[in-house]
Enzyme design. Structure first.
Site, mmCIF file in Angstrom:
data_model
loop_
_atom_site.group_PDB
_atom_site.id
_atom_site.type_symbol
_atom_site.label_atom_id
_atom_site.label_comp_id
_atom_site.label_asym_id
_atom_site.label_seq_id
_atom_site.Cartn_x
_atom_site.Cartn_y
_atom_site.Cartn_z
ATOM 1 N N HIS A 193 -2.739 7.574 6.851
ATOM 2 C CA HIS A 193 -1.753 8.480 6.249
ATOM 3 C C HIS A 193 -2.418 9.778 5.782
ATOM 4 O O HIS A 193 -1.810 10.848 5.836
ATOM 5 C CB HIS A 193 -1.086 7.824 5.031
ATOM 6 C CG HIS A 193 0.081 6.939 5.361
ATOM 7 N ND1 HIS A 193 1.235 7.407 5.941
ATOM 8 C CD2 HIS A 193 0.274 5.614 5.161
ATOM 9 C CE1 HIS A 193 2.096 6.397 6.089
ATOM 10 N NE2 HIS A 193 1.535 5.296 5.631
ATOM 11 N N HIS B 32 -4.606 1.434 7.410
ATOM 12 C CA HIS B 32 -3.263 2.004 7.513
ATOM 13 C C HIS B 32 -3.091 3.164 6.511
ATOM 14 O O HIS B 32 -2.602 4.238 6.884
ATOM 15 C CB HIS B 32 -2.232 0.892 7.247
ATOM 16 C CG HIS B 32 -0.807 1.334 7.221
ATOM 17 N ND1 HIS B 32 0.135 0.868 8.107
ATOM 18 C CD2 HIS B 32 -0.147 2.189 6.399
ATOM 19 C CE1 HIS B 32 1.311 1.436 7.837
ATOM 20 N NE2 HIS B 32 1.168 2.228 6.796
ATOM 21 N N GLY C 40 0.836 -1.201 0.000
ATOM 22 C CA GLY C 40 0.000 0.000 0.000
ATOM 23 C C GLY C 40 0.866 1.243 0.000
ATOM 24 O O GLY C 40 2.008 1.212 0.480
HETATM 25 NI NI NI Z 1 2.420 3.389 5.601
#
Ligand code: NI
Length: 173
Positions: A143, A139, A46
Site C-alpha cells: 500500500h 500486503h 491490517g
Molecule cells: Ni489492503
C-alpha cells in the site's frame, strides 16, 4: 480516539507512493492509534496510512484471532521487509478493506524479516515472521508503494473481479 474513513478502490491516494516519516510526533502516534481502532472496527488485520488518506509510511497490524487470542497490535513507522534465506513462495487468498467484496489469490514470501521504527522512535527488527503476519506485512507495505493486491492476482481472478472493480472505481471517480 476516533474512527477514520477508509478510502476505497478508485481513490487516487491509494495509488500514490508514500513518504518516509522523519520524526515520530504525538500527532502521528495518535493517528496510528486511530488507525488501529478503525481496523478493529472494520474488522480487518491490517491498515496502511494511504487507506485513510495519508501518503505517509505508517501501517498497523494485528493478526491475532478476535475473541480467542489476546490482541497483539503492531504500529510500524517506515516498515521494510526482506525474505529470509529459507523463504518460499506461497499462494493464499487475500482481501483488503479498500476493496470490499473482492478476494483473490496472491503469491507472497513465506518467511520474512521486518524492520521498522516503533512509537518511541526506536528501531525494531522481527526475524522469522511467517503465516498471516508475514503476508499482512507484505500486503500493507505494498500500500505504501501505491500497490493493491488486485495488481498481483492471476488473470482469472482479475477477470472474475473485473465488474466489481469497475463499479468501485466508478463510485470513486
Ligand atoms: Ni489492503
Amino acid at each position: 480516539m476516533a474512527l477514520l474513513k477508509i478510502l476505497t478502490y478508485g481513490n487516487k491516494v491509494l495509488r500514490e507512493k508514500s513518504k518516509p516519516i522523519e520524526k515520530i510526533t504525538p500527532e502521528l502516534v495518535e493517528l496510528a492509534k486511530d488507525m488501529l481502532e478503525t481496523m478493529y472496527d472494520a474488522p480487518g488485520c491490517g491498515l496502511a496510512a494511504p487507506q485513510i488518506g495519508r501518503n505517509i509510511r505508517l501501517v498497523v497490524i494485528d493478526t491475532s484471532i478476535p475473541d480467542e487470542e489476546e490482541p497483539n497490535p503492531y504500529i510500524m513507522f517506515n516498515p521494510e521487509w526482506e525474505p529470509e534465506a529459507d523463504s518460499e513462495s506461497v499462494v493464499h487468498e487475500e482481501g483488503c478493506l479498500s476493496l470490499p467484496g473482492i478476494w483473490g489469490d496472491v503469491t507472497r514470501s513465506s518467511k520474512i524479516k521486518v524492520r521498522y521504527t516503533d512509537i518511541n522512535g526506536n528501531p525494531q527488527e522481527l526475524s522469522g515472521c511467517e503465516g498471516l503476519f508475514a503476508r499482512c506485512v507484505q500486503h500493507e507495505t505494498d500500500h505504501l508503494e501505491g500497490q493493491l493486491f488486485v495488481d498481483k492476482v492471476s488473470a482469472a481472478d482479475r477477470a472474475m473481479n473485473a465488474s466489481k472493480l469497475k463499479k468501485l472505481a466508478k463510485e470513486n471517480s
